[in-house]
Enzyme design. Structure first.
Site, short mmCIF file in Angstrom:
data_model
loop_
_atom_site.label_atom_id
_atom_site.label_comp_id
_atom_site.label_asym_id
_atom_site.label_seq_id
_atom_site.Cartn_x
_atom_site.Cartn_y
_atom_site.Cartn_z
N LYS A 106 0.85 -1.19 0.00
CA LYS A 106 0.00 0.00 0.00
C LYS A 106 0.88 1.24 0.00
O LYS A 106 1.74 1.38 0.87
CB LYS A 106 -0.90 0.00 1.24
CG LYS A 106 -1.82 -1.22 1.32
CD LYS A 106 -2.49 -1.37 2.67
CE LYS A 106 -3.31 -2.64 2.74
NZ LYS A 106 -3.94 -2.85 4.06
N ALA A 138 -0.62 -8.85 9.15
CA ALA A 138 0.06 -10.12 8.89
C ALA A 138 0.13 -10.99 10.13
O ALA A 138 0.02 -12.22 10.04
CB ALA A 138 1.47 -9.84 8.36
N LYS A 189 -4.79 5.78 4.35
CA LYS A 189 -5.12 5.48 5.75
C LYS A 189 -3.86 5.42 6.61
O LYS A 189 -3.90 5.66 7.82
CB LYS A 189 -5.93 4.19 5.87
CG LYS A 189 -5.30 2.94 5.26
CD LYS A 189 -4.40 2.18 6.19
CE LYS A 189 -3.80 0.97 5.51
NZ LYS A 189 -2.83 0.26 6.37
N ASP A 242 -10.07 -0.65 6.82
CA ASP A 242 -8.62 -0.65 6.94
C ASP A 242 -8.15 0.50 7.83
O ASP A 242 -7.18 0.37 8.59
CB ASP A 242 -7.99 -0.53 5.55
CG ASP A 242 -6.60 -1.14 5.48
OD1 ASP A 242 -6.09 -1.59 6.52
OD2 ASP A 242 -6.02 -1.15 4.39
N THR A 246 -5.87 0.04 11.32
CA THR A 246 -4.53 0.63 11.32
C THR A 246 -4.39 1.71 12.38
O THR A 246 -3.30 1.90 12.93
CB THR A 246 -4.21 1.22 9.93
OG1 THR A 246 -4.51 0.23 8.93
CG2 THR A 246 -2.75 1.58 9.81
N SER A 252 0.01 -2.23 14.25
CA SER A 252 0.20 -1.23 13.21
C SER A 252 1.52 -0.48 13.37
O SER A 252 1.74 0.23 14.35
CB SER A 252 -0.96 -0.21 13.26
OG SER A 252 -0.68 0.90 12.43
N VAL A 277 9.35 -0.96 7.51
CA VAL A 277 8.99 0.16 6.64
C VAL A 277 7.68 0.78 7.14
O VAL A 277 6.66 0.09 7.28
CB VAL A 277 8.84 -0.29 5.18
CG1 VAL A 277 8.32 0.86 4.32
CG2 VAL A 277 10.18 -0.78 4.65
N GLU A 279 4.98 2.85 5.98
CA GLU A 279 4.49 3.31 4.69
C GLU A 279 3.91 4.72 4.74
O GLU A 279 4.01 5.49 3.79
CB GLU A 279 3.42 2.34 4.16
CG GLU A 279 3.89 0.90 4.00
CD GLU A 279 4.70 0.66 2.74
OE1 GLU A 279 5.13 1.65 2.11
OE2 GLU A 279 4.92 -0.50 2.39
#
Length: 340
Positions: A106, A138, A189, A242, A246, A252, A277, A279
């Site tokens: 994403k 995940a 998001k 989502d 998050t 998160s 990472v 994002e």
């Protein structure tokens, strides 16, 4: 049974590989990191990014890109968004005409303002590019906790094929033609989640979190619809769904980075401590640039950028959001004026 190649062996790539293997598919997983390949082969577990989730012995782990791509029924591109274009470029020689690539990362490319699927299509024009997104950490997917996602594709045939590959009793998959809306919801998001984390770090409560989530989705939807996405996507799993997970979850990385910033860390210190990472940091500038390009007000995104890149005090950013000019919640809602 299908033969799938998964590009990227981080937490999300590993979790989806296990899911696909559970569904009876043959899975080959690629990583660019030789040490990561060695660890996964020997330990059959991602010790740093997905501890406790066992990797089946018959799942192939490799550093050979051609072995992972060539001849597979479909490919899952699970590298972090900042590496999407570069990885796609390297994959191109091995991708056949019409081969399906489903992107599961994403983000938005800061330099071009392209979504990930648009980047992949530029680098691999012969591919049939789809996306998978939704509220899906995940850590929970790897532990087979019930999760729902959406597959976006250009044709119903591709969407339903991928739906049949991923769907299981613990992973319910819906389909949608709105690739753009799905990708914008998933990328933007992360920026709002940074704000939610900052608020948590400052010690604010549930009221603040709820305000950020609801006003955040309003910002995302305003921009997304103006860009051509569908409002249904922003009020569905890849939008509000989502965003909720998050902003609220301990899993998160975006919320965690924001929390550390709220506690006084710099952006770089927070990213280093998260050690994955983040994002939202990469998408924040792109989100602000898109807001300017399409003339859409995104005050939360603006304040996140000021905190991240201009050193603004997070508490002052919250004060400035709260004391903005008064307005109606939704300009589409009007009173029926009556004469006195």
């Amino acid at each position: 049974m299908a033969n799938a190649g998964v590009l990227g062996a981080g937490s999300w790539g590993t979790a989806l590989s296990v899911l696909l293997h559970d569904n009876g598919h043959q899975v080959t997983v690629w990583s660019i990191d030789a040490d990561e390949v060695k660890m996964l082969r020997e330990k059959r577990e991602h010790l740093t990014k997905l501890p406790g989730v066992k990797i089946p012995e018959d799942m192939v782990i490799t550093g050979d890109l051609e072995e992972t791509v060539r001849g597979k029924d479909f490919l899952v591109l699970a590298v972090p968004s900042v590496y999407t274009r570069g990885t796609a470029r390297k994959m191109r020689p091995f991708v056949s005409d019409g081969q399906i690539i489903v992107d599961v990362a994403k983000g938005i490319e800061e330099s071009t303002l392209k979504t990930l699927s648009q980047q992949i299509e530029e680098e691999i024009p012969q591919a049939d590019v789809a996306v998978l997104s939704g509220p899906s950490h995940a850590e929970e997917v790897g532990r087979r906790m019930p999760t729902t996602c959406v597959i976006g594709a250009k044709t119903r045939k591709t969407a339903e094929y991928l739906q049949s590959m991923f769907i299981s009793k613990v992973f319910r998959v819906y389909t949608s033609p709105d690739i753009l809306g799905i990708e914008l919801g998933g990328a933007l998001k992360n920026v709002i989640a940074l704000a939610a984390g900052i608020a948590d770090g400052l010690g604010y409560g549930d009221n603040t979190k709820a305000a950020l989530i609801t006003r955040g989705i309003a910002e995302i939807a305003r921009l997304g619809v103006k860009m051509g996405g569908k409002i249904e996507s922003f009020v569905g799993l890849t939008g509000i769904g989502d965003l909720i997970v998050t902003c609220a979850s301990v899993h998160s990385r975006n919320r965690k980075a924001g929390y550390l910033i709220g506690k006084g860390r710099t952006m770089q210190e927070a990213m280093d401590e998260v050690n994955m990472v983040v994002e939202g940091v990469y998408s924040a500038k792109a989100a602000a640039a898109l807001a300017k390009k399409y003339d859409v007000a995104m005050p939360i995104v603006d304040e996140v950028n000021r905190v991240l890149f201009e050193g603004k005090d997070p508490a002052q950013a919250v004060d400035d959001l709260m004391m903005r000019e008064s307005r109606s919640e939704n300009t589409a809602l009007l009173w029926e004026e009556t004469e006195e």
